[in-house]
Scaffold this motif. Structure first.
Motif, mmCIF file in Angstrom:
data_model
loop_
_atom_site.group_PDB
_atom_site.id
_atom_site.type_symbol
_atom_site.label_atom_id
_atom_site.label_comp_id
_atom_site.label_asym_id
_atom_site.label_seq_id
_atom_site.Cartn_x
_atom_site.Cartn_y
_atom_site.Cartn_z
ATOM 1 N N PHE A 54 -2.563 -6.154 0.938
ATOM 2 C CA PHE A 54 -1.815 -4.897 0.966
ATOM 3 C C PHE A 54 -0.340 -5.210 1.123
ATOM 4 O O PHE A 54 0.046 -5.987 2.005
ATOM 5 C CB PHE A 54 -2.252 -4.000 2.126
ATOM 6 N N VAL A 55 0.498 -4.595 0.269
ATOM 7 C CA VAL A 55 1.942 -4.827 0.291
ATOM 8 C C VAL A 55 2.668 -3.496 0.194
ATOM 9 O O VAL A 55 2.295 -2.628 -0.608
ATOM 10 C CB VAL A 55 2.376 -5.739 -0.879
ATOM 11 N N SER A 56 3.704 -3.333 1.008
ATOM 12 C CA SER A 56 4.580 -2.167 0.922
ATOM 13 C C SER A 56 6.023 -2.651 0.871
ATOM 14 O O SER A 56 6.405 -3.553 1.631
ATOM 15 C CB SER A 56 4.385 -1.247 2.130
ATOM 16 N N ALA A 57 6.816 -2.041 0.004
ATOM 17 C CA ALA A 57 8.234 -2.379 -0.078
ATOM 18 C C ALA A 57 9.034 -1.692 1.016
ATOM 19 O O ALA A 57 10.220 -2.001 1.217
ATOM 20 C CB ALA A 57 8.792 -1.993 -1.441
ATOM 21 N N LEU A 58 8.434 -0.777 1.735
ATOM 22 C CA LEU A 58 9.118 -0.030 2.796
ATOM 23 C C LEU A 58 9.033 -0.802 4.105
ATOM 24 O O LEU A 58 8.012 -1.427 4.399
ATOM 25 C CB LEU A 58 8.472 1.342 2.961
ATOM 26 N N GLN A 86 15.902 0.840 -1.865
ATOM 27 C CA GLN A 86 14.950 1.110 -2.944
ATOM 28 C C GLN A 86 14.708 -0.213 -3.668
ATOM 29 O O GLN A 86 15.513 -0.650 -4.477
ATOM 30 C CB GLN A 86 15.515 2.171 -3.891
ATOM 31 N N TYR A 87 13.592 -0.832 -3.363
ATOM 32 C CA TYR A 87 13.327 -2.173 -3.873
ATOM 33 C C TYR A 87 13.007 -2.156 -5.370
ATOM 34 O O TYR A 87 12.103 -1.432 -5.818
ATOM 35 C CB TYR A 87 12.157 -2.799 -3.126
ATOM 36 N N TYR A 88 13.742 -2.972 -6.103
ATOM 37 C CA TYR A 88 13.429 -3.244 -7.510
ATOM 38 C C TYR A 88 12.737 -4.599 -7.534
ATOM 39 O O TYR A 88 13.308 -5.606 -7.107
ATOM 40 C CB TYR A 88 14.699 -3.270 -8.357
ATOM 41 N N CYS A 89 11.506 -4.631 -8.002
ATOM 42 C CA CYS A 89 10.690 -5.838 -7.939
ATOM 43 C C CYS A 89 10.168 -6.226 -9.318
ATOM 44 O O CYS A 89 10.081 -5.395 -10.220
ATOM 45 C CB CYS A 89 9.491 -5.618 -7.007
ATOM 46 N N GLY A 128 1.622 -7.041 4.576
ATOM 47 C CA GLY A 128 3.004 -7.112 5.023
ATOM 48 C C GLY A 128 3.861 -6.105 4.290
ATOM 49 O O GLY A 128 3.384 -5.344 3.446
ATOM 50 N N TRP A 129 5.139 -6.134 4.603
ATOM 51 C CA TRP A 129 6.044 -5.118 4.062
ATOM 52 C C TRP A 129 7.412 -5.720 3.786
ATOM 53 O O TRP A 129 7.805 -6.734 4.342
ATOM 54 C CB TRP A 129 6.167 -3.947 5.027
#
Length: 219
Positions: free
Chosen positions: A184-188, A139-142, A83-84
């Motif tokens: 699988f992970v994307s911040a976009l 712009q993800y801050y995680c 996911g994203w």
């Protein structure tokens, strides 16, 4: 191969449109798709048993213990999970097992939509042949698990009222093994337009295949 798409939650992330972006791609790669708009599917152990890939796009969800356990156990037993953006990173905050499986959680995106660079790191079939590229999005801050296999990063400048972030190198996309499963992970992926950026789309499509345990075409 069977793929389960679980979509819903906050409408601002356009869960239907974003997941539809990859429908034809998944079908071309041999997946039979099952689409649901209810997290209770994770409590149906019989249905999950036939699933090879779970694609989640559900921002702001709260999982019951039964939902969380069903999902996490199926991935640990061998299903892929992918996911994203907020659909995986800004959901299930109270679900510790889920957070551990995903490997990160959304905290903030200083400045909202900003210009920044996505830097491709390391060597992995998901990112093979891709070069660093510019985007204009959140712009993800995680908070992230240090055990992740990081595929791409971004460096924060400390601007946008968040000077404490200056110089922080933050994972943007990652892969991990979880039991017998793959994640699988994307911040976009705030919107379909973000997912259509060529490099982002390529990385996401490859991530879906990798999570399902399939070979990734190159070139």
């Amino acid at each position: 191969m069977n793929a389960l798409i679980v979509r819903g939650g906050w409408a601002g992330h356009e869960p239907v449109a974003c997941t539809e972006t990859f429908r034809a791609f998944l079908e071309r790669n041999g997946f039979t798709l099952y689409v649901v708009d209810d997290l209770d599917v994770y409590t149906n152990r019989d249905a999950l048993a036939s699933v090879d890939l779970i694609v989640q796009c559900w921002t702001g969800g709260r999982m019951t213990a039964e939902q969380e356990n069903g999902l996490v156990e199926r991935v640990r037993d061998g299903a892929g999970f992918a996911g994203w953006h907020g659909g995986v990173l800004a959901t299930g905050y109270e679900a510790a097992q889920y957070q551990h499986m995903v490997g990160g959680r959304f905290i903030n995106h200083p400045g909202g939509f900003v210009d920044y660079t996505v830097d491709i790191t390391g060597k992995h079939p998901i990112t093979a042949g891709l070069a660093s590229y510019a985007v204009h999005t959140e712009q993800y801050y995680c908070h992230v698990d240090p055990a992740l296999e990081v595929l791409a990063t971004t460096t924060f400048t400390g601007e946008h009222g968040a000077p404490e972030t200056a110089g922080v190198v933050m994972p943007v996309a990652w892969a991990r093994r979880f039991g017998q499963g793959r994640v699988f992970v994307s911040a976009l992926g705030h919107s379909p337009a973000d997912l259509e950026v060529p490099q982002t789309r390529t990385m996401t499509e490859r991530g879906l295949l990798w999570a399902a345990g399939l070979a990734i075409p190159q070139g």
